[in-house]
Design an enzyme around this catalytic site. Structure first.
Site, PDB file in Angstrom:
ATOM      1  N   PRO A 215     -15.234 138.648 -23.261  1.00 25.40           N
ATOM      2  CA  PRO A 215     -14.121 138.386 -22.342  1.00 25.40           C
ATOM      3  C   PRO A 215     -13.559 136.972 -22.517  1.00 25.40           C
ATOM      4  CG  PRO A 215     -16.028 139.273 -21.186  1.00 25.40           C
ATOM      5  CD  PRO A 215     -16.492 138.875 -22.556  1.00 25.40           C
ATOM      6  N   GLY A 216     -12.280 136.813 -22.212  1.00 26.46           N
ATOM      7  CA  GLY A 216     -11.615 135.536 -22.445  1.00 26.46           C
ATOM      8  C   GLY A 216     -12.069 134.464 -21.468  1.00 26.46           C
ATOM      9  N   SER A 217     -13.021 133.652 -21.868  1.00 25.51           N
ATOM     10  CA  SER A 217     -13.541 132.612 -20.981  1.00 25.51           C
ATOM     11  C   SER A 217     -13.500 131.226 -21.609  1.00 25.51           C
ATOM     12  CB  SER A 217     -14.989 132.946 -20.583  1.00 25.51           C
ATOM     13  OG  SER A 217     -15.810 133.067 -21.733  1.00 25.51           O
ATOM     14  N   LYS A 218     -13.414 131.156 -22.920  1.00 28.61           N
ATOM     15  CA  LYS A 218     -13.400 129.868 -23.626  1.00 28.61           C
ATOM     16  C   LYS A 218     -12.100 129.713 -24.412  1.00 28.61           C
ATOM     17  CE  LYS A 218     -17.846 129.218 -22.565  1.00 28.61           C
ATOM     18  NZ  LYS A 218     -18.013 130.395 -21.709  1.00 28.61           N
ATOM     19  N   ASP A 244      -9.482 140.372 -21.423  1.00 30.99           N
ATOM     20  CA  ASP A 244     -10.215 140.473 -20.166  1.00 30.99           C
ATOM     21  C   ASP A 244      -9.880 141.806 -19.517  1.00 30.99           C
ATOM     22  OD1 ASP A 244     -11.375 139.987 -17.522  1.00 30.99           O
ATOM     23  OD2 ASP A 244     -11.417 137.896 -18.143  1.00 30.99           O
ATOM     24  N   ASP A 305     -18.921 136.002 -24.780  1.00 38.33           N
ATOM     25  CA  ASP A 305     -19.513 135.349 -23.618  1.00 38.33           C
ATOM     26  C   ASP A 305     -19.545 136.395 -22.504  1.00 38.33           C
ATOM     27  OD1 ASP A 305     -20.629 133.151 -22.280  1.00 38.33           O
ATOM     28  OD2 ASP A 305     -18.721 132.680 -21.342  1.00 38.33           O
ATOM     29  N   CYS A 358     -24.578 132.769 -19.258  1.00 39.47           N
ATOM     30  CA  CYS A 358     -25.015 131.676 -18.380  1.00 39.47           C
ATOM     31  C   CYS A 358     -26.167 132.177 -17.521  1.00 39.47           C
ATOM     32  CB  CYS A 358     -23.863 131.163 -17.526  1.00 39.47           C
ATOM     33  SG  CYS A 358     -22.977 132.430 -16.604  1.00 39.47           S
TER      34      CYS A 358
END
Length: 841
Positions: A215-218, A244, A305, A358
Site C-alpha cells: 500500500p502507498g505509505s512511503k 491503496d 509495507d 511496524c
C-alpha cells in the site's frame, strides 16, 4: 426553534427528524433550517445531561479530582507475556525494552533534497535552530537536542530529543514548531517516524526504475529519491505507482504528494493482493499483432509495507496498550502473505522487493517471509544487506517462534485443535521443510552460531550489524534454549531479515526483509498467487483492508484460510459489496467520450487495419473521473505561441484532462513518458487500472475578460519544469519589487520601485506572465537565468492596470522568508485567508 431548556428526549428528537425527512422537510431551504435546529437541540440535550458518576473505586480512594478519567495505563500483561515468550529480546534486556516503550517517541523529520531551497533549509537548521535549541533546551532535553540521524544518507533525516506533544506544549520550542509546520505544508520537509524511513533505503532505486508502492505509505520519500538527481527542466525516467485500497487514504496520499509537483506518479485504488495484470510495450501496435504475446506490467522495485497490527508504534499511540491482543497479528497473516506474493508476481526478474511492517510479531514478519520463500521455491532469495546502511542498528530475524490462540501456545500446526486449524494456518509456524538451498551450516552449527551471536550482542549492545553468517536468529537467548528445543525451527536464512527494536537507538520498532527475484514464478506458483482472485475482485476484498495500515485491527473479523480456495472473510455482506463495486461496463452515449482518448488515431488505424479488429470499448470505474488525452491542437498551439514554449519540450501526447468534456477542460495535466506508456497500455487492456490521480497540473482556464488571446494560464506548481523552455511573457524584478509583489499581491504598474519594471509589465498584453527574481538586472542572458535551478520565479497575471501574484498564501510566506533571509529585506505578514484567484483584473 426548540428552546434549550425544553425537556425533550433524544428518542423524540430522532423520531421527529426521521419524520421530517420522510415528509420532504418542506423544501430544501426549510430542511436546512430544521436540521440546524435539530442539531442545536441535540447539543443542548447532551450539554445538560448529567455526567456519569466516577467509579466506586475512585470514590473509595478519596480522590477529589473531578477529571477522574485518566490516560490509559501503559501496561498490558498479555502484551508482555506474549513477547517474553517469543524472546523478542534477551531476558536481561527486558526491563530496558519495556521501560522505553512507555516513554514518548522522539520527533523526527526528513528534508526533501529535491526541493529548490534544500541548501537554505540545511543552513537554517545547522546555523540557527541547532544552536538555539542547544542553548535554550539543552538542560531539559540533553546536549544533542537536535541531531541528524547517522544512518540516513546525506544528513537529510533529523532526530529530536522531545516528542511531538512536547514540541507543541513547550514555549521555548514554539518558533521551531512553527518552522516545522510551515515547511511541511509547502513540501520542504516530511515529519515521519525514523524507522518508517528505513524500507525505501534498501530498494536501491535507479533513475529509470518503475516502482510499485503498495500500500502507498512511503510514496513521498520514493518521489524524493527519483527527483533528487534530475537535471533542471528534465523529468526523471523513473515512475512511482502508489496503490491503496481505501479511497479516503488515496485522497490523503494525493494531497500529500501534490507538494512534490511531480509528473511521474500514478495513484491507483485496488486491493493490493489483487493489483491488476497489465501489458507493457513500447510500440502499442505490437499488442494487436497475432504473433506478439503481450507482456505483463512489471516493476523494477516493489515496496510492500503491508497492513499490520502496528504494535511497533506503541510509543506514539499509547491506546495500543489497551487494544493489543495476539489475535490482531494472527488475523492479518494470510492477507500479508497474499499481498507479498502479489508483489513478487509483479516484480521483474532481477528486481528487488522490500517487505516491511511496524509490528514486532514474528507471525506477521518471519512467518510471512518463510512462507514467501516456501511458495516461491528457487525463484526468489532473501538478501543479506548487512553491509548496507552500516550505521543503522538492527538485529537479525528470529529462527523459532510460537503461535498463541485463545490463550494457548502452539509450537506446530499439528497441536492446534481441529476447530481452529482453519484460523491458525500452517504458514504461521516455522518450517523445517525448505524448497530453497539450505544454509551451509549444519543444525548443530546453527545452534552454536546462535549462541555465539547472542554472546556477541550482549557484549556490544549497539553493534551495527548483529549477524552476517548463515544460521538462525540470535534473538533466542541460550537461557531459553531448552524451552524451545522441541519447537520446529526454520531452515530458511531468516537471520538475514532485520528487526529494529526501540531501545537500541531510541526509536519505534520495525521489521524489514529484502527479497531478490531470480527467475519467473512457475504456473503452479502463479496459481497460488491468483487463486483467490475470483473471491476478491473488488477493491475492498477484506475487511482488514478497509483499515489498511491502521494502527489496530478489530479482533473478531477473522480471516479464514482454506486449502482449496485460499482465504475468505466471515462476512456475507462482502459478496453483495463486490457486486456494488464492480466496474461500470456501460459506455457513454456521447460520441466524443466513446473514442479511445489516450491512443493516437494513427496507432488505432494501424492496429485495426493489421488485425482486422477494433479497440475494446473503454469502460470507466464508478466514482472516478475519466482520463482523456487533451488533443485540441488549436489550444495547444495557442499556449505554445503565447508563452514561447520551445518545441524541444513535448506537449502533444503528454497532456491529459479529467474532465468529461475534453474540449472544455478546466485543468490540463502533464504526464511523463513513462506515465504516458502506462496510460496507453491501460486503455488497450480495458482500463484495468483504477487510476484516481496522475500528472502535474500545468495549465488552468482563467475567468478574466481582459481580452487575453490564450484561454489558459500557467500553474505555479508546473513552473520549475516548464520555465527553462519558456521564452516569452517573462519579467525580471529586483528583490524589492519582487518582495512588494509578494507582500501586497496586487500592485499598480506605477507603484513599483523600479519604474522600468512597471513599464515592462504595462507593455505586455493582458494575460498570464512570469516574474523572475533577479538581482543583476544588467545581465540580459535570460537563458542562463531560466536554466538555473536556484532561480526564484512566480506566476502572475497582467491585468488592466495592475500585476497580480498567482501564488497561494503558504507559498508566498515561504518565498518571503527566503528573500528576506537572503537579501536582508523586511516583509509583512501574509494573510492566510487570501485566495490567489480572487483579484484578477
Amino acid at each position: 426553534m426548540i428552546a434549550s431548556r425544553t425537556p425533550v428526549s433524544l428518542h423524540s428528537l430522532l423520531v421527529a427528524g426521521r419524520h421530517r425527512r420522510r415528509c420532504g422537510g418542506g423544501g430544501r431551504k426549510r430542511g436546512l433550517v430544521q436540521r440546524r435546529h435539530l442539531t442545536q437541540a441535540l447539543e443542548s440535550l447532551w450539554r445538560h445531561t448529567p455526567r456519569p458518576a466516577p467509579p466506586a473505586a475512585v470514590v473509595a480512594r478519596g480522590e477529589a479530582n473531578p477529571s477522574w478519567r485518566q490516560p490509559p495505563p501503559l501496561e498490558n500483561p498479555a502484551f508482555e507475556e506474549y513477547y517474553k515468550e517469543q524472546q523478542i529480546v534477551r531476558e536481561e534486556e527486558w526491563d530496558d525494552f519495556i521501560s522505553l516503550l512507555r516513554k514518548p517517541l522522539p520527533a523526527t523529520f526528513r528534508i526533501n533534497a529535491s526541493s529548490q531551497f534544500f541548501k537554505d533549509m540545511c543552513s537554517k537548521l545547522e546555523d540557527d535552530f541547532k544552536r538555539y535549541l542547544e542553548s535554550e533546551v539543552s538542560d531539559e532535553y540533553g546536549k544533542d537536542a537536535i541531531r541528524p540521524l547517522p544512518w540516513y544518507p546525506g544528513n537529510l533525516a533529523w532526530h529530536l530529543n522531545f516528542s511531538r506533544k512536547q514540541l507543541r506544549k513547550n514555549q521555548a520550542l514554539e518558533s521551531f514548531h512553527e518552522f516545522l509546520k510551515h515547511e511541511s505544508e509547502v513540501g520542504h520537509i516530511t515529519r515521519q517516524e525514523a524507522v518508517s524511513m528505513v524500507p525505501p533505503l534498501f530498494l536501491d532505486i535507479q533513475p529509470d526504475h518503475h516502482i510499485l508502492d503498495t500500500p502507498g505509505s512511503k510514496t513521498f520519500q520514493l518521489l524524493e529519491m527519483i527527483h533528487q538527481s534530475k537535471e533542471p527542466g528534465l523529468l526523471p525516467k523513473a515512475l512511482v505507482v502508489a496503490n491503496d485500497v481505501n479511497a479516503q487514504r488515496c485522497d490523503v496520499l494525493i494531497h500529500n504528494t501534490k507538494r512534490m509537483c511531480t509528473a511521474n506518479l500514478i495513484v491507483t485504488n485496488h486491493g493490493a493482493q489483487n493489483f491488476p495484470d497489465c501489458c507493457l510495450a513500447n510500440d502499442l501496435s505490437e499488442i494487436y499483432r497475432n504473433d506478439c504475446k503481450p507482456q505483463r506490467l512489471e516493476f523494477d522495485r516493489v515496496l510492500c509495507d503491508v497492513p499490520c497490527s502496528g504494535d511497533g508504534t506503541i510509543r506514539k499511540g499509547h491506546d495500543m496498550w489497551r487494544k493489543w491482543n495476539s489475535d490482531m497479528g494472527n488475523g492479518l497473516h494470510v492477507l500479508q502473505v497474499d499481498i507479498s506474493m502479489r508483489g513478487i508476481a509483479l516484480l521483474k526478474v532481477g528486481g528487488r522487493m522490500v517487505y516491511s511492517t511496524c509490528s514486532m510479531n514474528p507471525v506477521e514478519n518471519e512467518a510471512v517471509i518463510a512462507e514467501l520463500l516456501r511458495r516461491s521455491g528457487n525463484s526468489i532469495e532473501l538478501l543479506d544487506v548487512s553491509n548496507e546502511l552500516p550505521e543503522l542498528v538492527r538485529r537479525p530475524g528470529l529462527g523459532t517462534w510460537k503461535v498463541k490462540d485463545k490463550g494457548s501456545w502452539f509450537q506446530n500446526h499439528e497441536d492446534v485443535p481441529d476447530d481452529r486449524k482453519n484460523v491458525i494456518v500452517p504458514s504461521m509456524f516455522p518450517s523445517s521443510e525448505s524448497t530453497q538451498e539450505k544454509p551451509s551450516l549444519s543444525g548443530k552449527a546453527n545452534t552454536d552460531s546462535n549462541r555465539s551471536l547472542s554472546r556477541n550482542f550482549s557484549t556490544e549492545k549497539t553493534s551495527k550489524v548483529c549477524s552476517d553468517t548463515d544460521g538462525v536468529s540470535n534473538s533466542n537467548s541460550t537461557k531459553h534454549s531448552d524451552s524451545t528445543s522441541n519447537s520446529m525451527g526454520s531452515n530458511f536464512p531468516l537471520h538475514r531479515c532485520m528487526r529494529i527494536v526501540p531501545h537500541d537507538q531510541d526509536s519505534g520498532a520495525f521489521f524489514i526483509a529484502v527479497l531478490h527475484k531470480l527467475s519467473p514464478l512457475n504456473e503452479g506458483q502463479m496459481a497460488k498467487v491468483t487463486k483467490t482472485d475470483h473471491l476478491f475482485s473488488t477493491d475492498r476484498a477484506v475487511n482488514f483492508n478497509e483499515e489498511l495500515h491502521s494502527e489496530t485491527v478489530r479482533p473478531g473479523k477473522t480471516v479464514v484460510h482454506q486449502q482449496k480456495i485460499g482465504f475468505e472473510v466471515l462476512d456475507d455482506e462482502l459478496l453483495q459489496e463486490q457486486k456494488n463495486l464492480s466496474m461500470d461496463d456501460h459506455t457513454s452515449k456521447d460520441k466524443n467520450l466513446t473514442e479511445v482518448s489516450l491512443v493516437s488515431v494513427d496507432v488505432n488505424d494501424q492496429a485495426e487495419s493489421e488485425n482486422g479488429m477494433k479497440l475494446p470499448d473503454q469502460c470507466k470505474w464508478k466514482g472516478v473521473d475519466p482520463i482523456l488525452l487533451f488533443k485540441d491542437l488549436t489550444v495547444i498551439k495557442s499556449i505554445v505561441s503565447f508563452f514561447g514554449i520551445n518545441i524541444s519540450f513535448p506537449l502533444e501526447g503528454h497532456l491529459v484532462t479529467r474532465s468529461a468534456d475534453p474540449d472544455n477542460a478546466r485543468r490540463i495535466y502533464y504526464v511523463s513518458k513513462s506515465v504516458q506508456e502506462i496510460l496507453q497500455l491501460n486503455v488497450a487492456v480495458g482500463e484495468q487500472l483504477k487510476i484516481t490521480s496522475l500528472g502535474l497540473k500545468m495549465f488552468e482556464t482563467h475567468r478574466s475578460k481582459d481580452g487575453c488571446p490564450c484561454a489558459y494560464r500557467l500553474s505555479y506548481e508546473a513552473l520549475p519544469l516548464l520555465l527553462p523552455y519558456i521564452s516569452k511573457r517573462i519579467l525580471r524584478a529586483s528583490p524589492n519589487d519582487f518582495l512588494r509583489l509578494l507582500q501586497y499581491r496586487t500592485v499598480n504598474f506605477a507603484h513599483f520601485i523600479d519604474a522600468r519594471f512597471g513599464e515592462e509589465a504595462s507593455s505586455l498584453i493582458p494575460g498570464c506572465c512570469i516574474v523572475i527574481l533577479h538581482e543583476d538586472l544588467h545581465n540580459l542572458d535570460l537563458d542562463s537565468i531560466t536554466m538555473d535551478p536556484t532561480t526564484i520565479a512566480i506566476v502572475c497575471w497582467r491585468g488592466r492596470a495592475t500585476l497580480n501574484a498567482m501564488v497561494s498564501p503558504p507559498d508566498r510566506k515561504e518565498l518571503l522568508e527566503r528573500i528576506t533571509h537572503r537579501f536582508g529585506l523586511k516583509a509583512f505578514r501574509v494573510e492566510e485567508d487570501e485566495n490567489p484567484e480572487q483579484k484578477i483584473n
